[in-house]
Design a protein around this motif. Sequence first.
Motif, PDB file in Angstrom:
ATOM      1  N   ASN A   1       0.819  -1.197   0.000  1.00 19.31           N
ATOM      2  CA  ASN A   1       0.000   0.000   0.000  1.00 19.31           C
ATOM      3  C   ASN A   1       0.859   1.256   0.000  1.00 19.31           C
ATOM      4  OD1 ASN A   1      -2.476   1.205  -0.127  1.00 19.31           O
ATOM      5  ND2 ASN A   1      -3.151   0.569   1.875  1.00 19.31           N
ATOM      6  N   MET A   2       1.952   1.233   0.744  1.00 13.45           N
ATOM      7  CA  MET A   2       2.846   2.384   0.786  1.00 13.45           C
ATOM      8  C   MET A   2       3.667   2.508  -0.498  1.00 13.45           C
ATOM      9  SD  MET A   2       4.181   2.244   4.725  1.00 13.45           S
ATOM     10  CE  MET A   2       5.408   3.512   4.496  1.00 13.45           C
ATOM     11  N   ALA A   3       4.040   1.381  -1.085  1.00 12.76           N
ATOM     12  CA  ALA A   3       4.932   1.395  -2.244  1.00 12.76           C
ATOM     13  C   ALA A   3       4.213   1.737  -3.544  1.00 12.76           C
ATOM     14  CB  ALA A   3       5.634   0.049  -2.373  1.00 12.76           C
ATOM     15  N   VAL A   4       3.158   1.008  -3.851  1.00  7.64           N
ATOM     16  CA  VAL A   4       2.498   1.196  -5.141  1.00  7.64           C
ATOM     17  C   VAL A   4       0.996   1.369  -5.038  1.00  7.64           C
ATOM     18  CG1 VAL A   4       4.254  -0.033  -6.466  1.00  7.64           C
ATOM     19  CG2 VAL A   4       2.331  -1.301  -5.526  1.00  7.64           C
ATOM     20  N   GLY A   5       0.431   1.132  -3.891  1.00  9.53           N
ATOM     21  CA  GLY A   5      -1.015   1.215  -3.730  1.00  9.53           C
ATOM     22  C   GLY A   5      -1.684  -0.075  -4.160  1.00  9.53           C
ATOM     23  N   LEU A   6      -2.805  -0.370  -3.553  1.00 11.71           N
ATOM     24  CA  LEU A   6      -3.537  -1.589  -3.883  1.00 11.71           C
ATOM     25  C   LEU A   6      -4.660  -1.322  -4.884  1.00 11.71           C
ATOM     26  CD1 LEU A   6      -3.535  -2.960  -0.256  1.00 11.71           C
ATOM     27  CD2 LEU A   6      -2.283  -3.896  -2.190  1.00 11.71           C
ATOM     28  N   VAL A   7      -5.106  -0.084  -4.928  1.00  8.94           N
ATOM     29  CA  VAL A   7      -6.092   0.345  -5.923  1.00  8.94           C
ATOM     30  C   VAL A   7      -5.542   1.628  -6.523  1.00  8.94           C
ATOM     31  CG1 VAL A   7      -8.437   1.148  -6.323  1.00  8.94           C
ATOM     32  CG2 VAL A   7      -8.027  -0.671  -4.668  1.00  8.94           C
ATOM     33  N   GLY A   8      -5.180   1.579  -7.762  1.00 11.24           N
ATOM     34  CA  GLY A   8      -4.569   2.749  -8.384  1.00 11.24           C
ATOM     35  C   GLY A   8      -3.150   2.928  -7.881  1.00 11.24           C
ATOM     36  N   SER A   9      -2.752   4.165  -7.657  1.00 14.76           N
ATOM     37  CA  SER A   9      -1.398   4.436  -7.180  1.00 14.76           C
ATOM     38  C   SER A   9      -1.394   4.589  -5.672  1.00 14.76           C
ATOM     39  CB  SER A   9      -0.859   5.716  -7.828  1.00 14.76           C
ATOM     40  OG  SER A   9      -1.496   6.844  -7.259  1.00 14.76           O
ATOM     41  N   GLU A  10      -0.195   4.708  -5.100  1.00 16.81           N
ATOM     42  CA  GLU A  10      -0.075   4.880  -3.649  1.00 16.81           C
ATOM     43  C   GLU A  10      -0.678   6.194  -3.175  1.00 16.81           C
ATOM     44  OE1 GLU A  10       3.756   6.495  -5.406  1.00 16.81           O
ATOM     45  OE2 GLU A  10       2.434   4.805  -5.781  1.00 16.81           O
ATOM     46  N   ASP A  11      -0.916   7.121  -4.072  1.00 18.92           N
ATOM     47  CA  ASP A  11      -1.508   8.413  -3.725  1.00 18.92           C
ATOM     48  C   ASP A  11      -3.034   8.391  -3.726  1.00 18.92           C
ATOM     49  OD1 ASP A  11       1.034   9.571  -3.512  1.00 18.92           O
ATOM     50  OD2 ASP A  11       1.098   9.960  -5.660  1.00 18.92           O
ATOM     51  N   ASN A  12      -3.627   7.296  -4.140  1.00 16.22           N
ATOM     52  CA  ASN A  12      -5.079   7.188  -4.202  1.00 16.22           C
ATOM     53  C   ASN A  12      -5.639   7.106  -2.780  1.00 16.22           C
ATOM     54  OD1 ASN A  12      -7.754   6.492  -4.586  1.00 16.22           O
ATOM     55  ND2 ASN A  12      -7.323   4.998  -6.174  1.00 16.22           N
ATOM     56  N   PRO A  13      -6.502   8.031  -2.383  1.00 18.55           N
ATOM     57  CA  PRO A  13      -7.037   8.000  -1.019  1.00 18.55           C
ATOM     58  C   PRO A  13      -7.875   6.762  -0.712  1.00 18.55           C
ATOM     59  CG  PRO A  13      -8.001   9.820  -2.299  1.00 18.55           C
ATOM     60  CD  PRO A  13      -6.956   9.174  -3.151  1.00 18.55           C
ATOM     61  N   ALA A  14      -8.361   6.064  -1.727  1.00 20.04           N
ATOM     62  CA  ALA A  14      -9.128   4.838  -1.491  1.00 20.04           C
ATOM     63  C   ALA A  14      -8.269   3.768  -0.814  1.00 20.04           C
ATOM     64  CB  ALA A  14      -9.694   4.303  -2.798  1.00 20.04           C
ATOM     65  N   ASN A  15      -6.951   3.853  -0.971  1.00 22.63           N
ATOM     66  CA  ASN A  15      -6.051   2.882  -0.337  1.00 22.63           C
ATOM     67  C   ASN A  15      -6.068   2.975   1.184  1.00 22.63           C
ATOM     68  OD1 ASN A  15      -4.892   1.413  -2.557  1.00 22.63           O
ATOM     69  ND2 ASN A  15      -3.878   3.309  -3.128  1.00 22.63           N
ATOM     70  N   LEU A  16      -6.486   4.109   1.716  1.00 25.60           N
ATOM     71  CA  LEU A  16      -6.560   4.253   3.172  1.00 25.60           C
ATOM     72  C   LEU A  16      -7.594   3.318   3.785  1.00 25.60           C
ATOM     73  CD1 LEU A  16      -6.301   8.148   3.459  1.00 25.60           C
ATOM     74  CD2 LEU A  16      -4.500   6.459   3.865  1.00 25.60           C
ATOM     75  N   LEU A  17      -8.559   2.888   2.982  1.00 24.45           N
ATOM     76  CA  LEU A  17      -9.584   1.967   3.476  1.00 24.45           C
ATOM     77  C   LEU A  17      -8.992   0.637   3.949  1.00 24.45           C
ATOM     78  CD1 LEU A  17     -12.307   2.542   0.731  1.00 24.45           C
ATOM     79  CD2 LEU A  17     -12.354   3.369   3.084  1.00 24.45           C
ATOM     80  N   TYR A  18      -7.830   0.270   3.421  1.00 23.53           N
ATOM     81  CA  TYR A  18      -7.227  -1.009   3.780  1.00 23.53           C
ATOM     82  C   TYR A  18      -6.737  -1.045   5.228  1.00 23.53           C
ATOM     83  CZ  TYR A  18      -7.673  -2.550  -0.993  1.00 23.53           C
ATOM     84  OH  TYR A  18      -8.189  -2.927  -2.201  1.00 23.53           O
ATOM     85  N   GLY A  19      -6.658   0.109   5.864  1.00 24.13           N
ATOM     86  CA  GLY A  19      -6.357   0.130   7.292  1.00 24.13           C
ATOM     87  C   GLY A  19      -7.423  -0.608   8.087  1.00 24.13           C
ATOM     88  N   GLY A  20      -8.628  -0.661   7.546  1.00 20.71           N
ATOM     89  CA  GLY A  20      -9.707  -1.406   8.194  1.00 20.71           C
ATOM     90  C   GLY A  20      -9.422  -2.897   8.290  1.00 20.71           C
ATOM     91  N   VAL A  21      -8.697  -3.435   7.318  1.00 18.83           N
ATOM     92  CA  VAL A  21      -8.342  -4.861   7.346  1.00 18.83           C
ATOM     93  C   VAL A  21      -7.432  -5.137   8.539  1.00 18.83           C
ATOM     94  CG1 VAL A  21      -7.216  -6.746   6.100  1.00 18.83           C
ATOM     95  CG2 VAL A  21      -8.587  -5.074   4.853  1.00 18.83           C
ATOM     96  N   LEU A  22      -6.434  -4.290   8.715  1.00 15.57           N
ATOM     97  CA  LEU A  22      -5.535  -4.453   9.859  1.00 15.57           C
ATOM     98  C   LEU A  22      -6.284  -4.275  11.169  1.00 15.57           C
ATOM     99  CD1 LEU A  22      -2.339  -2.572   8.669  1.00 15.57           C
ATOM    100  CD2 LEU A  22      -2.691  -5.029   8.839  1.00 15.57           C
ATOM    101  N   ALA A  23      -7.205  -3.315  11.209  1.00 19.53           N
ATOM    102  CA  ALA A  23      -7.985  -3.083  12.422  1.00 19.53           C
ATOM    103  C   ALA A  23      -8.829  -4.310  12.780  1.00 19.53           C
ATOM    104  CB  ALA A  23      -8.868  -1.851  12.261  1.00 19.53           C
ATOM    105  N   VAL A  24      -9.462  -4.912  11.790  1.00 20.37           N
ATOM    106  CA  VAL A  24     -10.275  -6.109  12.039  1.00 20.37           C
ATOM    107  C   VAL A  24      -9.403  -7.255  12.542  1.00 20.37           C
ATOM    108  CG1 VAL A  24     -11.617  -7.929  10.869  1.00 20.37           C
ATOM    109  CG2 VAL A  24     -12.147  -5.520  10.465  1.00 20.37           C
ATOM    110  N   ALA A  25      -8.248  -7.458  11.901  1.00 16.19           N
ATOM    111  CA  ALA A  25      -7.356  -8.548  12.319  1.00 16.19           C
ATOM    112  C   ALA A  25      -6.848  -8.330  13.741  1.00 16.19           C
ATOM    113  CB  ALA A  25      -6.184  -8.674  11.348  1.00 16.19           C
ATOM    114  N   LEU A  26      -6.402  -7.117  14.047  1.00 23.67           N
ATOM    115  CA  LEU A  26      -5.871  -6.838  15.384  1.00 23.67           C
ATOM    116  C   LEU A  26      -6.947  -6.886  16.453  1.00 23.67           C
ATOM    117  CD1 LEU A  26      -3.395  -3.951  14.527  1.00 23.67           C
ATOM    118  CD2 LEU A  26      -2.815  -6.276  15.264  1.00 23.67           C
ATOM    119  N   LEU A  27      -8.075  -6.252  16.192  1.00 19.00           N
ATOM    120  CA  LEU A  27      -9.164  -6.269  17.162  1.00 19.00           C
ATOM    121  C   LEU A  27      -9.650  -7.697  17.398  1.00 19.00           C
ATOM    122  CD1 LEU A  27     -11.052  -4.587  18.932  1.00 19.00           C
ATOM    123  CD2 LEU A  27     -12.595  -4.420  16.980  1.00 19.00           C
ATOM    124  N   GLY A  28      -9.794  -8.453  16.314  1.00 13.04           N
ATOM    125  CA  GLY A  28     -10.216  -9.851  16.447  1.00 13.04           C
ATOM    126  C   GLY A  28      -9.230 -10.681  17.245  1.00 13.04           C
ATOM    127  N   ALA A  29      -7.939 -10.443  17.043  1.00 10.73           N
ATOM    128  CA  ALA A  29      -6.918 -11.187  17.784  1.00 10.73           C
ATOM    129  C   ALA A  29      -6.984 -10.874  19.276  1.00 10.73           C
ATOM    130  CB  ALA A  29      -5.530 -10.863  17.236  1.00 10.73           C
TER     131      ALA A  29
END
Length: 161
Positions: free
Chosen positions: A52-80
Amino acid sequence: MAWTLFDFVAAGVLLFGAGLTFVLLARMGNNTTYRVAVGVAVAAGLLLVWANMAVGLVGSEDNPANLLYGGVLAVALLGAFVARFRPLGMSNAMFAAALTYVVVTAIALFVWTPSGEVAEPQVHLVNVLVANGAFAAIWAISGVLFRRASATGSASNRQLA
């Protein structure tokens, strides 16, 4: 790619943090399957942040939609934490992270309507879907491994630190 000092520091922090996380969490279980599952989960998180930091997962790393992927980490950590790092709960948390990954990708693609200069014609939808599907699969593989670890009787009463 010309890395700056910040890039090297960021990479060092990410790698050190991932290694430390693995060491701390791998001690929570008493079988190899649990430790492998922890390794896969930590690798999934590391790869998610790095890509996400290097190239982005949707579009480029500058695409603000990539910030949504922080939710994946939040779900994994909270669930753990909710699961208290027990294998069966960790399995559910990793499956939830995989599902969140798919949902976030769908939302990001719906929100991200490329036009003009940010259209990035070199980024094809199929590539985005395949790459994100592979990342979601890594979370699911971790879930399967945690489920297997719960069946083999990993210690469920061990505490962190």
